[in-house]
Enzyme design. Structure first.
Site, PDB file in Angstrom:
ATOM      1  N   ARG A 104       0.841  -1.241   0.030  1.00  0.00           N
ATOM      2  CA  ARG A 104       0.007   0.009  -0.047  1.00  0.00           C
ATOM      3  C   ARG A 104       0.999   1.498   0.116  1.00  0.00           C
ATOM      4  NH1 ARG A 104      -5.753  -0.819   1.498  1.00  0.00           N
ATOM      5  NH2 ARG A 104      -6.129  -2.732   0.394  1.00  0.00           N
ATOM      6  N   ASP A 120      -7.064  -2.847  -7.545  1.00  0.00           N
ATOM      7  CA  ASP A 120      -7.465  -3.562  -6.296  1.00  0.00           C
ATOM      8  C   ASP A 120      -7.592  -5.142  -6.552  1.00  0.00           C
ATOM      9  OD1 ASP A 120      -8.345  -2.801  -3.355  1.00  0.00           O
ATOM     10  OD2 ASP A 120      -9.758  -4.414  -4.082  1.00  0.00           O
TER      11      ASP A 120
HETATM   12  O1  1CP Z   1       0.125   0.607  -3.394  1.00  0.00           O
HETATM   13  C1  1CP Z   1      -0.628  -0.246  -3.590  1.00  0.00           C
HETATM   14  O2  1CP Z   1      -0.371  -1.154  -2.879  1.00  0.00           O
HETATM   15  C2  1CP Z   1      -1.943   0.299  -3.937  1.00  0.00           C
HETATM   16  C3  1CP Z   1      -2.592  -0.877  -4.574  1.00  0.00           C
HETATM   17  C4  1CP Z   1      -3.543  -1.754  -3.986  1.00  0.00           C
HETATM   18  C5  1CP Z   1      -3.579  -3.027  -3.632  1.00  0.00           C
HETATM   19  C6  1CP Z   1      -2.162  -3.836  -3.779  1.00  0.00           C
HETATM   20  C7  1CP Z   1      -4.693  -1.280  -3.405  1.00  0.00           C
HETATM   21  C8  1CP Z   1      -5.277   0.053  -3.583  1.00  0.00           C
HETATM   22  N1  1CP Z   1      -5.424  -2.415  -2.663  1.00  0.00           N
HETATM   23  C9  1CP Z   1      -4.485  -3.376  -2.842  1.00  0.00           C
HETATM   24  C10 1CP Z   1      -4.887  -4.906  -2.435  1.00  0.00           C
HETATM   25  C11 1CP Z   1      -5.903  -5.035  -1.559  1.00  0.00           C
HETATM   26  N2  1CP Z   1      -7.260  -4.654  -1.852  1.00  0.00           N
HETATM   27  C12 1CP Z   1      -5.709  -6.176  -0.568  1.00  0.00           C
HETATM   28  C13 1CP Z   1      -4.677  -7.052  -0.407  1.00  0.00           C
HETATM   29  C14 1CP Z   1      -3.505  -6.167   0.637  1.00  0.00           C
HETATM   30  C15 1CP Z   1      -4.121  -6.276   1.964  1.00  0.00           C
HETATM   31  O3  1CP Z   1      -4.190  -7.436   2.532  1.00  0.00           O
HETATM   32  O4  1CP Z   1      -4.102  -5.169   2.514  1.00  0.00           O
HETATM   33  C16 1CP Z   1      -7.077  -6.316  -0.013  1.00  0.00           C
HETATM   34  C17 1CP Z   1      -7.682  -7.194   0.929  1.00  0.00           C
HETATM   35  C18 1CP Z   1      -8.118  -5.157  -0.617  1.00  0.00           C
HETATM   36  C19 1CP Z   1      -9.569  -4.913  -0.410  1.00  0.00           C
HETATM   37  C20 1CP Z   1      -9.803  -3.510  -0.065  1.00  0.00           C
HETATM   38  N3  1CP Z   1      -9.393  -2.646  -0.993  1.00  0.00           N
HETATM   39  C21 1CP Z   1     -10.446  -3.174   1.201  1.00  0.00           C
HETATM   40  C22 1CP Z   1     -10.941  -4.027   2.119  1.00  0.00           C
HETATM   41  C23 1CP Z   1      -9.972  -4.060   3.253  1.00  0.00           C
HETATM   42  C24 1CP Z   1     -10.759  -4.869   4.366  1.00  0.00           C
HETATM   43  O5  1CP Z   1     -10.589  -4.338   5.529  1.00  0.00           O
HETATM   44  O6  1CP Z   1     -11.381  -5.976   4.254  1.00  0.00           O
HETATM   45  C25 1CP Z   1     -10.625  -2.017   0.855  1.00  0.00           C
HETATM   46  C26 1CP Z   1     -11.103  -0.727   1.934  1.00  0.00           C
HETATM   47  C27 1CP Z   1      -9.772  -1.349  -0.203  1.00  0.00           C
HETATM   48  C28 1CP Z   1      -9.874   0.116  -0.789  1.00  0.00           C
HETATM   49  C29 1CP Z   1      -8.325   0.580  -1.359  1.00  0.00           C
HETATM   50  N4  1CP Z   1      -7.651  -0.433  -2.298  1.00  0.00           N
HETATM   51  C30 1CP Z   1      -6.674   0.296  -2.495  1.00  0.00           C
HETATM   52  C31 1CP Z   1      -6.546   1.548  -1.701  1.00  0.00           C
HETATM   53  C32 1CP Z   1      -5.724   2.851  -2.057  1.00  0.00           C
HETATM   54  C33 1CP Z   1      -7.626   1.733  -1.196  1.00  0.00           C
HETATM   55  C34 1CP Z   1      -8.308   2.880  -0.462  1.00  0.00           C
HETATM   56  C35 1CP Z   1      -9.410   3.252  -1.103  1.00  0.00           C
HETATM   57  C36 1CP Z   1      -9.842   4.726  -0.873  1.00  0.00           C
HETATM   58  O7  1CP Z   1      -9.019   5.949  -1.401  1.00  0.00           O
HETATM   59  O8  1CP Z   1     -10.889   5.161  -0.540  1.00  0.00           O
END
Ligand code: 1CP
Length: 344
Positions: A25, A75
Site C-alpha cells: 500500500r 485492487d
Molecule cells: O500501492 C498499493 O499497494 C496500491 C494498490 C493496492 C493493492 C495492492 C490497493 C489500493 N489495494 C491493494 C490490495 C488489496 N485490496 C488487498 C490485499 C492487501 C491487504 O491485505 O491489505 C485487500 C484485502 C484489498 C481489499 C480492499 N481494498 C479493502 C477492504 C479491506 C478490508 O478491511 O477488508 C479496501 C477498503 C480497499 C480499498 C483500497 N484499495 C487500494 C486503496 C488505496 C484503497 C483505499 C480506497 C480509498 O481511497 O478510498
C-alpha cells in the site's frame, strides 16, 4: 536491465549488501498527493478503471521515496467485479457487493470470466511500465482465490466472515467449484498483466487467518499451489518471480514455501520463522509492524533494526512492512524508514 535490479536479484535469492525496499500500500490515503486525486472520484473502483490515473498514483511513491519496486495501482476486487458481483466501495464501510454469492445456484450461474472485462487493468500496467524508469521492476498482483471468495460470499468485508465460514462448511463441493473458477480467472488475469509489462507477481491471501490448518490446505493453499503451478508452467509467465503474502496462516510457513512461490511476504506477527528451513526455498519480504510507524523515531529505529538484524544474512531479503501502510501514517516516517534501512 530489470534482471540486474536489486529487487529481482533478491527474488532470485542472491545475497545483497542493502536490501531492496518497497511497501505494501505504498500508494494510498496516507499521501496528500493521493487524496487530491481520490477526491475527484466518488467510487474507488471508478478510479481504478482509469488507467492514466492508476499510472499517476503508482508513480507517486516512486517519485517521493525512490523505492526499489513499483506496484500496479488497482485492487484485488476487480475479479469479483468482472464476475458481475457488482463491487462498490462505500465511504467508511469499505467494499460492498450488490450481488454476493448467497447460494449454490449463484455459483452455477456465474458468467464465464471474460479477461477483456479487465482491459483497464492491463492498460494501467502498460502505462505504468512505460513511464517507470527501466531499472525499476513493476509488480502485478491478484487476491488469492480464497480471499476473493471470502469477500464475494460475505458480500463485503467483515471482522470474522462468519457467513462465509458457514457457507463453505455447508456447501463444500460447490465452494470448491467457485474457488476453481477464481483460480483460473486469477491465472489469466496475471498472465495478461505480464503480457502488459509486469515483471513480478504478488498473490495476497489477506484472509488466510480465517481458516483452521486443515481448511487452509483445502480452501486456500490447494488453489494457490494450482495458480502458481499454472504460472510456472506457462511459457509466457514461467520466468516471472512470484511473491506470496498470507496473513497469519495456521500452517507452518514451510508449507507455503513448498507452493513454489519464489518469495514469502511475512505478516508482521510472523516472528518465529524457521529461517534454516526456508533458506534454500524462498526469499523473504517483510515484516515491520506498520503500527510502529505511528510511534517516535526512536521506536521506529529500534524495531526496524530488530528486523534488519534478524534477516541481514538471509540471502534474498527484501525490506517491507508486515501489512499495508495505514492512512494515519505520516509520509515523513516512510521517508525516515527508507533512509534508515539504506544506511543500516
Ligand atoms: O500501492 C498499493 O499497494 C496500491 C494498490 C493496492 C493493492 C495492492 C490497493 C489500493 N489495494 C491493494 C490490495 C488489496 N485490496 C488487498 C490485499 C492487501 C491487504 O491485505 O491489505 C485487500 C484485502 C484489498 C481489499 C480492499 N481494498 C479493502 C477492504 C479491506 C478490508 O478491511 O477488508 C479496501 C477498503 C480497499 C480499498 C483500497 N484499495 C487500494 C486503496 C488505496 C484503497 C483505499 C480506497 C480509498 O481511497 O478510498
Amino acid at each position: 536491465m530489470i534482471d540486474s535490479s536489486p529487487f529481482i536479484k533478491a527474488l532470485k535469492k542472491e545475497p545483497l549488501e542493502i536490501p531492496p525496499i518497497w511497501y505494501m500500500r505504498q500508494a494510498g490515503r496516507y499521501m496528500p498527493e493521493y487524496r487530491a486525486v481520490r477526491s475527484k472520484f466518488k467510487n474507488f473502483l471508478d478510479m481504478c478503471k482509469n488507467p492514466d490515473v492508476c499510472c499517476e498514483l503508482a508513480m507517486q511513491p516512486i517519485d517521493k521515496f525512490r523505492l526499489d519496486a513499483s506496484i500496479l495501482f488497482s485492487d484485488i476486487l476487480t475479479i469479483p467485479d468482472a464476475f458481475g458481483l457488482g463491487v462498490e466501495f462505500i465511504e467508511g464501510k469499505g467494499p460492498v457487493f450488490k450481488n454476493p454469492i448467497r447460494s449454490q445456484s449463484d455459483i452455477e450461474s456465474l458468467p464465464e470470466f471474460n479477461p477483456s472485462d479487465l482491459d483497464y487493468v492491463y492498460k494501467a500496467v502498460s502505462n505504468i511500465r512505460s513511464v517507470l524508469p527501466s531499472h525499476i521492476p513493476l509488480i502485478g498482483f491478484c487476491g488469492s482465490p480464497w480471499t476473493l471468495a471470502a469477500y464475494s460470499i460475505e458480500g463485503g468485508s467483515s471482522k470474522d466472515f462468519s457467513f462465509t465460514k458457514k457457507f463453505i462448511a455447508e456447501n463444500s463441493q460447490m465452494s470448491d467449484v467457485f474457488l476453481e473458477k477464481l483460480t483460473n480467472a486469477c491465472f489469466i488475469y496475471l498472465k495478461n498483466q505480464v503480457i502488459s509489462g509486469a515483471n513480478v507477481l504478488q498473490i495476497f491471501d489477506s484472509w488466510a487467518n480465517l481458516l483452521s490448518e486443515k481448511d487452509y490446505y483445502e480452501y486456500s493453499l490447494k488453489h494457490i499451489n494450482k495458480l502458481i503451478g499454472m504460472i510456472k508452467n506457462d511459457p509466457i509467465t514461467s520466468a516471472i518471480p512470484v511473491i506470496l503474502f498470507a496473513r497469519e496462516p495456521k500452517c507452518e510457513l514451510v508449507k507455503l514455501a513448498d507452493s513454489s512461490a519464489d518469495c514469502l511476504s511475512l505478516f508482521w506477527s510472523s516472528n518465529n520463522v524457521d529461517l534454516v528451513k526456508l533458506k534454500s526455498k524462498v526469499s523473504i519480504q517483510g515484516n515491520l509492524n506498520p503500527a510502529f510507524l505511528l510511534e517516535s523515531r526512536d521506536i521506529i529505529k529500534k524495531e526496524t533494526y530488530k528486523i534488519l538484524d534478524k534477516y541481514n544474512n538471509y540471502p534474498g531479503y527484501i525490506f517491507n512492512l508486515g501489512h499495508g501502510i495505514t492512512p494515519n501514517i505520516d509520509p515523513e516516517n516512510i521517508k525516515y524508514l527508507t533512509d534508515l534501512v539504506r544506511s543500516y
